[in-house]
Scaffold this motif. Structure first.
Motif, PDB file in Angstrom:
ATOM      1  N   ARG A 345       0.890  -1.173   0.000  1.00  0.00           N
ATOM      2  CA  ARG A 345       0.000   0.000   0.000  1.00  0.00           C
ATOM      3  C   ARG A 345       0.916   1.206   0.000  1.00  0.00           C
ATOM      4  NH1 ARG A 345      -3.220  -2.999  -1.203  1.00  0.00           N
ATOM      5  NH2 ARG A 345      -5.231  -3.542  -0.353  1.00  0.00           N
ATOM      6  N   GLY A 346       0.926   1.976  -1.105  1.00  0.00           N
ATOM      7  CA  GLY A 346       1.850   3.113  -1.197  1.00  0.00           C
ATOM      8  C   GLY A 346       3.270   2.604  -1.064  1.00  0.00           C
ATOM      9  N   ASP A 347       4.042   3.210  -0.124  1.00  0.00           N
ATOM     10  CA  ASP A 347       5.444   2.774   0.029  1.00  0.00           C
ATOM     11  C   ASP A 347       5.579   1.739   1.161  1.00  0.00           C
ATOM     12  OD1 ASP A 347       5.160   4.197   2.351  1.00  0.00           O
ATOM     13  OD2 ASP A 347       6.973   5.397   2.101  1.00  0.00           O
ATOM     14  N   THR A 348       4.465   1.089   1.476  1.00  0.00           N
ATOM     15  CA  THR A 348       4.439   0.144   2.601  1.00  0.00           C
ATOM     16  C   THR A 348       4.239  -1.282   2.108  1.00  0.00           C
ATOM     17  OG1 THR A 348       3.529   1.855   4.031  1.00  0.00           O
ATOM     18  CG2 THR A 348       3.137  -0.415   4.711  1.00  0.00           C
ATOM     19  N   VAL A 349       5.078  -2.187   2.619  1.00  0.00           N
ATOM     20  CA  VAL A 349       4.876  -3.618   2.355  1.00  0.00           C
ATOM     21  C   VAL A 349       4.092  -4.194   3.522  1.00  0.00           C
ATOM     22  CG1 VAL A 349       6.095  -5.844   2.484  1.00  0.00           C
ATOM     23  CG2 VAL A 349       6.832  -4.129   0.845  1.00  0.00           C
ATOM     24  N   ARG A 350       3.091  -5.045   3.213  1.00  0.00           N
ATOM     25  CA  ARG A 350       2.306  -5.673   4.284  1.00  0.00           C
ATOM     26  C   ARG A 350       2.615  -7.171   4.334  1.00  0.00           C
ATOM     27  NH1 ARG A 350      -3.890  -3.944   3.860  1.00  0.00           N
ATOM     28  NH2 ARG A 350      -3.782  -5.064   1.884  1.00  0.00           N
TER      29      ARG A 350
END
Ligand SMILES: Cc1ncc(COP(=O)(O)O)c(C=O)c1O
Length: 373
Positions: A345-350
């Motif tokens: 999500r955006g610059d985030t890894v989940r």
């Protein structure tokens, strides 16, 4: 225990499965139950299969109560959270003084859309801006002012992983006579959770994620003390106190959460999810949460230090949301090279670890996160 538990699920092959915040893995026992509870009654009895089908839905409500607390009568099946919220909004008693329904800018957009469209029912949406921490009760204390009619509180935010102090927010709402709705889509099944003890008026959830029950098996829990005050407009024969009375002149609300049900229900998603809820109850959510925490720690022991420093386990749900900035592409490529299933999500890894993940997988993913540093 975890190895035994893993064997109870179909875990996709190829690499670590880190997508339980999106879709939990299918329990191995579920296909046979789906056949027995849904297809077999249809094959053998046609329309007389309804007895078995309604029994399967009752089983779903009972399994929710067993895993999440309360009574089955307090749970109403719903296709998803947005549908449940859409049914709820016109049912909430209105006051002339307060019109505003508040939620966070990071709430799941689908539910934000429902609040945005709630003007015909007398509500105006307000968003707590992204810069204010929804995990801090002071944010809610400030936001829950005199003009607030209701609050939609996301227990665990899906894009950031932030956990809100729901019980504290619900207490403030009660003191100020604000209607409190809680979304447990990202906490049920991974955090030990008692729905009635959250102290909300209504709790919305679904089984597709950590509850491993597939899409289509959502639910709405209503505080039994408040249910008779709530009168939905979107009703059908299954919302009726006596669904089989068939008298068009007399509508009477079901005395419990079923009043939010509607017309002829679907069956298959609930029959399947009843089994996944049983599997998770057998394993135990305390065990699942402990395993998740152990694997998150294993991951962080292998990942760059900055990630461990950013994680406070008291303030997150089951998902590690790693802000990577310019390293996103490099890390995502390294994670993909392990065969992992995850998302961004955006610059985030989940990344999410469930009972069917192993410490070795967590370590492998942690190692991959050094890419680009
Ligand atoms: C916190 C949260 N709420 C709600 C949803 C889904 O809402 P709906 O069931 O309306 O699709 C999600 C799905 O990702 C979620 O993460």
């Amino acid at each position: 225990m975890a190895a035994d538990a893993r064997s109870r699920f179909f875990v996709p092959e190829g690499g670590p499965y880190a997508l339980s915040h999106s879709v939990g893995c299918l329990p191995r026992s579920a296909p046979a139950i789906l056949d027995r509870a849904y297809l077999e009654p249809w094959r053998r009895e046609g329309g007389d299969g309804w007895n078995a089908w309604l029994g399967a839905i009752d089983g779903f409500r009972a399994a929710l109560a067993r895993l999440l607390g309360g009574e089955s009568a307090d749970y109403c099946p719903q296709p998803n959270l947005s549908a449940a919220l859409s049914k709820l909004m016109p049912a909430i008693p209105r006051s002339k003084r307060c019109r505003v329904f508040v939620t966070t800018e990071d709430a799941f957009p689908s539910l934000g859309f429902v609040l945005d469209r709630a003007a015909p029912f007398g509500f105006e949406r307000r968003l707590i801006p992204r810069g204010e921490d929804p995990g801090d009760p002071r944010t809610w204390d400030r936001a829950l002012g005199k003009d607030i009619a209701g609050a939609l509180v996301t227990h665990v935010h899906s894009a950031t992983g932030v956990r809100t102090p729901v019980a504290e927010i619900a207490r403030i709402c009660r003191e100020r006579e604000i209607f409190c709705v809680v979304d447990v889509a990202q906490s049920a099944g991974i955090l030990e959770l008692s729905v009635p003890q959250l102290g909300a008026d209504v709790v919305l959830g679904s089984c597709v994620k950590w509850l491993c029950g597939g899409p289509g098996a959502g639910f709405l829990w209503v505080d039994p003390q408040r249910v008779v005050e709530l009168e939905p407009t979107d009703v059908g024969w299954f919302s009726h106190a006596e669904p089989f009375a068939f008298d068009i002149e007399s509508f009477a609300f079901a005395p419990d959460a079923r009043r939010f049900w509607g017309g002829t229900p679907s069956v298959a998603p609930y029959a399947l999810a009843a089994e996944s809820l049983k599997v998770l109850a057998d394993i135990g959510t305390a065990t699942i949460e402990r395993h998740n925490r152990a694997l998150c720690r294993e991951f962080l022991a292998h990942a760059p230090d900055e990630h461990a420093l950013a994680v406070d386990f008291e303030r997150i749900g089951g998902t590690l949301c790693l802000h990577l900035g310019e390293r996103l592409d490099a890390v995502a490529a390294a994670l993909r090279a392990t065969g992992a299933r995850f998302d961004t999500r955006g610059d985030t890894v989940r990344l999410s670890f469930h009972i069917y993940n192993t410490a070795e997988e967590a370590a492998r993913l942690g190692d991959a996160c050094h890419a680009g540093s």
